[in-house]
Design an enzyme around this catalytic site. Structure first.
Site, PDB file in Angstrom:
ATOM      1  N   ASP A  66     -48.278 -25.917 -59.369  1.00 44.40           N
ATOM      2  CA  ASP A  66     -49.037 -26.910 -60.113  1.00 44.40           C
ATOM      3  C   ASP A  66     -49.235 -28.154 -59.296  1.00 44.40           C
ATOM      4  OD1 ASP A  66     -49.868 -28.694 -62.488  1.00 44.40           O
ATOM      5  OD2 ASP A  66     -49.551 -26.751 -63.422  1.00 44.40           O
ATOM      6  N   HIS A 144     -49.758 -33.403 -65.526  1.00 37.19           N
ATOM      7  CA  HIS A 144     -50.343 -32.067 -65.547  1.00 37.19           C
ATOM      8  C   HIS A 144     -49.285 -30.970 -65.449  1.00 37.19           C
ATOM      9  CE1 HIS A 144     -52.712 -28.603 -64.026  1.00 37.19           C
ATOM     10  NE2 HIS A 144     -53.720 -29.148 -64.693  1.00 37.19           N
ATOM     11  N   SER A 497     -56.593 -25.080 -67.233  1.00 36.89           N
ATOM     12  CA  SER A 497     -55.209 -25.328 -66.818  1.00 36.89           C
ATOM     13  C   SER A 497     -54.247 -25.157 -67.980  1.00 36.89           C
ATOM     14  CB  SER A 497     -55.062 -26.752 -66.261  1.00 36.89           C
ATOM     15  OG  SER A 497     -55.584 -26.857 -64.975  1.00 36.89           O
TER      16      SER A 497
END
Length: 716
Positions: A66, A144, A497
């Site tokens: 990631d 994220h 995502s």
């Protein structure tokens, strides 16, 4: 990064985004962005679903490549009631800036690494974390990585919400699984991930012993071929799959345009994004007296209610979509940026913080395009100019609520036009915006998200992509806290995502239940059991302008259906030899294939057909004459089973299956069959869609089919 000043309530997040075999130039990758698990049938209160049958993914290790690392102190990464770390685990918890590896990891987060050498080599100088609000460590600087990790395998956290919206218990898809973070992206130039770092992360994850790899990354179009060393994801994922590791990747966020899907190698499980049955209705009340709530009006009806509002004797209420939190309403004058007929209209994207006429008012504007970044800037401009709120009118195919502590409501063009009628009909238009509420269930439907990248594949059109769709719109999950003493902060983010770790969590559950299943078997089980209609029976649409019925290029096999995937009946299995067959069918030479496989390969003198790759789907991009292809299925259901074939297709496309019946027994576990496809159409046309389904009366094994006819020479 001054993370005390990082307040998720003010965030507007746009998710776009052993040895040396070969030395290659770096390339950069971009980042791809409570209700969803119950929506997918994985309620923790049910004893019969996949979640509990698999013991919540107990013992499985999910690795995440990631962008931004992880925030290990969050409650969602607690290891209460988790089993021991698997003895096969060989990973480490790497220390770095504001990240003490000896303290950061536990039985939930069992590994954390970061990779930056490739980026610094390409950049030509050391990466300055202070200038880029980042950490030279596995610590998350943007949210994220923490968000995706908590979706895939986060622990249970009760009473989670975004300022009261979406209130419930947050958890990952496989809360009993272990997590390992591989931070490969950095906040340079807005966020980049170097090829060399991504490939190194794949290598380390394979050696560490992960079972599933969740990769919420995607490169830009045009794509490199699978044997081109400028593409680290297809190369790294090939080696992972060869070791029995399922690799789940984002389809990308370049929709709704066709041929934008990314991560298209056949060994990758590519995930599109869909919505869930949740919305955040927010009342918009015009006028300043009695409230009347009405539905759409005819022109005559509009005149009647406009006359009433002009006299300020009534109110008229609409429903927008927003994430306007709190308990207080906002009331103010309502304005619209009128201009001369000789000038182009001022759309939302043209608003500026210098527009002082917005101060103290609520602004109505019309969005001209689906450019989320420009629209975000416009909304912030209204706030900076002293505006009290904004009503954004835009296509119903592409609006999602903004998670920001500012009244920003979205309505359709139709509703926006009616509000504009009101503004133009009175000298002192007034409006009141009320806080949002959470609504679950009908009439909210499931759609393929507007931004989700679409097929067909631009580099291998005979391989169906994406493979499956999963929730990826307004997903509530953990993010880094804005207060040092906080152990829980949550935000809504959207993107493929977010869809990717949903499928990664489901893969972990399947891997726990069936540890001997290959990545191809797991992929097949997921694709052939996907939902192509709502659970209530209605069709699934793909958002766009205009919206349309979803087809395989929008969502592959459909919306992921985990409980059915746990009992698929039949699977289309493959191994490394099958993937080499694919590489030979693509026409790559033996030397190029060796660079990928690291094993000597000799392709047959007669090039094999790519249509015979044993995928759980059939895609023919140029059907010129009757074509016969083969598939092989393996029985993973009851030993003695009898399956019959059925075909659904548009008129003019003929599909014949031989044999039409498959009979399995203790001696016969695998059977091959042939499919002949022909067309009665005598013109070059677009794609026709259908399906081939095998059923034994209990299991429904559905393969999507996509066919484009081509007559004579093509001029395209």
């Amino acid at each position: 990064m001054d993370w005390k000043a990082f307040n998720p309530r003010f965030c507007v997040v746009v998710i776009e985004l052993p040895g040396v075999i070969h030395v290659t130039r770096n390339r950069f990758y971009k980042v791809q962005t409570t209700r969803s698990w119950d929506y997918l049938g994985l309620s923790s209160t049910s004893l019969s679903n996949l979640l509990n049958k698999s013991k919540m993914g107990n013992g499985v290790i999910i690795g995440l490549l990631d962008t931004a690392g992880i925030w290990p102190e969050l409650e969602v990464f607690n290891d209460e009631n988790l089993g021991p770390i698997p003895s096969r685990w060989r990973g480490v918890c790497e220390s770095g800036e504001h990240f003490d590896g000896a303290k950061a990891c536990n039985r939930k987060l069992i590994g954390a690494r970061y990779f930056i050498s490739g980026l610094e080599a390409e950049y030509g100088q050391p990466y300055n974390t202070s200038e880029n609000d980042d950490y030279m460590s596995p610590r998350d600087s943007s949210g994220h990585g923490t968000h995706t990790s908590s979706i895939a395998g986060g622990s249970f956290v009760a009473n989670a919400s975004y300022d009261g919206l979406g209130l419930g218990t947050v958890r990952g898809g496989a809360p009993g699984a272990h997590l390992a973070m591989y931070k490969v992206c950095w906040r340079l130039y807005g966020g980049v991930c170097a090829d060399a770092d991504v490939l190194k992360a794949f290598d380390e994850a394979i050696n560490d012993g992960v079972d599933v790899l969740s990769v919420s990354l995607a490169a830009d179009i045009p794509l490199y071929s699978e044997v081109d060393h400028r593409g680290s994801i297809p190369i790294g994922s090939f080696h992972a799959v060869a070791k029995g590791i399922t690799v789940v990747c984002a389809a990308g966020n370049a929709g709704p345009r066709a041929e934008t899907v990314q991560n298209t190698a056949p060994w990758i499980l590519t995930v599109a994004a869909s919505t869930v049955d949740r919305s955040f209705p927010t009342p918009i009340t015009l006028g300043n007296n009695q409230t009347i709530i009405v539905s759409n009006k005819t022109l005559t009806g509009q005149r009647k209610w406009l006359d009433r509002i002009r006299t300020n004797s009534y109110k008229y209420q609409f429903q927008g979509q927003a994430m306007f939190t709190g308990e207080d309403t906002v009331s103010a004058a309502l304005v619209y940026p009128e201009v001369s007929d000789l000038m182009p209209p001022r759309n939302c994207e043209s608003l500026s913080s210098n527009d002082d006429w917005m101060a103290g008012k609520i602004v109505l504007c019309f969005a001209s395009d689906y450019n989320q970044s420009l629209l975000n800037d416009a909304i912030l401009s209204v706030k900076a100019a002293g505006g009290l709120g904004v009503i954004v009118s835009r296509s119903p195919s592409n609006y999602y609520p903004y998670a920001m502590n500012f009244p920003c409501l979205q309505v359709t063009y139709e509703t926006g036009t009616q509000i504009l009628y009101y503004i133009r009909s009175t000298s002192n238009p007034q409006v009141r915006l009320s806080p949002s509420r959470t609504h679950i269930g009908k009439p909210v439907s499931t759609n393929v998200a507007y931004f989700s990248s679409r097929g067909p594949s631009s580099n291998v059109p005979a391989i169906l992509k994406p493979d499956i769709a999963a929730p990826g719109v307004q997903i509530l999950a953990a993010i880094p806290p804005f207060d040092e003493t906080t152990t829980g902060a949550f935000a809504f983010l959207s993107g493929t995502s977010m869809a990717t770790p949903h499928v990664s969590g489901i893969v972990a559950l399947l891997k726990s239940l069936y540890p001997d299943w290959s990545p191809a078997a797991i992929k097949s089980a997921i694709i052939t059991t996907g939902l192509t209609s709502h659970q209530s029976g209605g069709p699934i649409f793909a958002e766009g302008e205009p919206p349309k019925l979803a087809d395989p290029f929008d969502f592959g096999g459909g919306i992921v259906n985990p409980n059915s995937a746990a009992d698929p009946g039949l699977v289309y299995d493959m191994n490394t030899e099958n993937y080499v067959h694919y590489l030979c069918a693509m026409g790559y030479n033996n030397s190029d294939i060796f660079q990928l496989t690291e094993h000597p390969v000799v392709c047959p003198s007669k090039q094999p057909s790519i249509l015979d790759v044993n995928l759980p789907s059939i895609t023919i991009p140029n059907l010129k004459k009757p074509t016969i292809l083969t598939r092989t299925v393996t029985n993973v259901g009851p030993v003695n089973s009898k399956y019959k074939a059925s075909v659904e297709f548009a008129s003019g496309i003929n599909v014949a299956v031989r044999p039409e019946t498959l009979i399995f027994s203790s001696r016969t576990k695998t059977i091959s069959f042939s499919v002949m496809i022909s067309s009665a159409h005598n013109v070059n046309a677009g794609y026709y869609f259908g399906s081939l389904t095998w059923t034994d009366g209990v299991h429904v094994v559905r393969s999507p089919i996509s066919v484009r006819t081509e007559v004579g020479e093509s001029f395209f």
